[in-house]
Design a protein around this motif. Structure first.
Motif, short mmCIF file in Angstrom:
data_model
loop_
_atom_site.label_atom_id
_atom_site.label_comp_id
_atom_site.label_asym_id
_atom_site.label_seq_id
_atom_site.Cartn_x
_atom_site.Cartn_y
_atom_site.Cartn_z
N PRO A 61 -26.65 -16.03 61.67
CA PRO A 61 -27.16 -14.74 62.41
C PRO A 61 -26.06 -13.86 63.24
CG PRO A 61 -27.73 -17.14 63.36
CD PRO A 61 -26.71 -17.33 62.26
N MET A 62 -26.30 -12.69 63.53
CA MET A 62 -25.52 -11.78 64.19
C MET A 62 -25.56 -12.16 65.62
SD MET A 62 -26.13 -8.38 61.91
CE MET A 62 -25.13 -7.45 63.02
N ILE A 63 -26.69 -12.13 66.13
CA ILE A 63 -26.98 -12.31 67.66
C ILE A 63 -27.13 -13.67 67.98
CG2 ILE A 63 -28.41 -11.47 69.57
CD1 ILE A 63 -28.64 -8.83 68.07
N HIS A 64 -26.40 -14.22 68.80
CA HIS A 64 -26.54 -15.65 69.26
C HIS A 64 -27.14 -15.62 70.73
CE1 HIS A 64 -24.51 -17.18 65.64
NE2 HIS A 64 -23.56 -16.10 65.82
N ARG A 65 -27.93 -16.53 70.71
CA ARG A 65 -28.47 -16.87 72.23
C ARG A 65 -27.27 -17.78 72.77
NH1 ARG A 65 -31.53 -16.94 76.02
NH2 ARG A 65 -33.53 -16.00 75.54
N VAL A 66 -26.97 -17.55 74.16
CA VAL A 66 -25.68 -18.43 74.85
C VAL A 66 -26.83 -18.94 75.92
CG1 VAL A 66 -23.75 -18.28 76.08
CG2 VAL A 66 -24.00 -16.72 74.23
N ARG A 67 -27.08 -20.17 75.63
CA ARG A 67 -27.81 -20.88 76.64
C ARG A 67 -27.74 -20.76 77.78
NH1 ARG A 67 -31.06 -26.26 75.03
NH2 ARG A 67 -31.81 -26.90 77.01
#
Length: 77
Positions: A61-67
């Motif tokens: 994935p290009m966009i990652h969620r940063v918890r």
């Protein structure tokens, strides 16, 4: 699938800040032009739709969620 105007603005905003954690507050202020940060999931909903449109099946994935922090667009290696 073509991007909607808001999705394009989100992607452009993130592309100008590769490898930087982008908080929902930043997006609400800079993309939606809110002067205050309301309790809303509008950023999560739009980011989910954007991620669905730009990520290819089987690719990273290009966009990652940063918890607990927000999102990050990873620069290409």
């Amino acid at each position: 699938m073509p991007l909607l105007p808001r999705e394009f603005k989100l992607l452009e905003y993130m592309m100008r800040r590769p490898d930087q954690v982008i908080t929902p507050a930043m997006l609400l202020t800079d993309v939606w032009h809110y002067r205050f940060v309301p309790q809303t999931n509008v950023v999560d909903v739009h980011m989910g739709k954007l991620r669905h449109k730009i990520d290819e099946v089987g690719e990273l994935p290009m966009i990652h969620r940063v918890r607990g922090a927000g999102f990050m667009l990873r620069a290409a290696d």
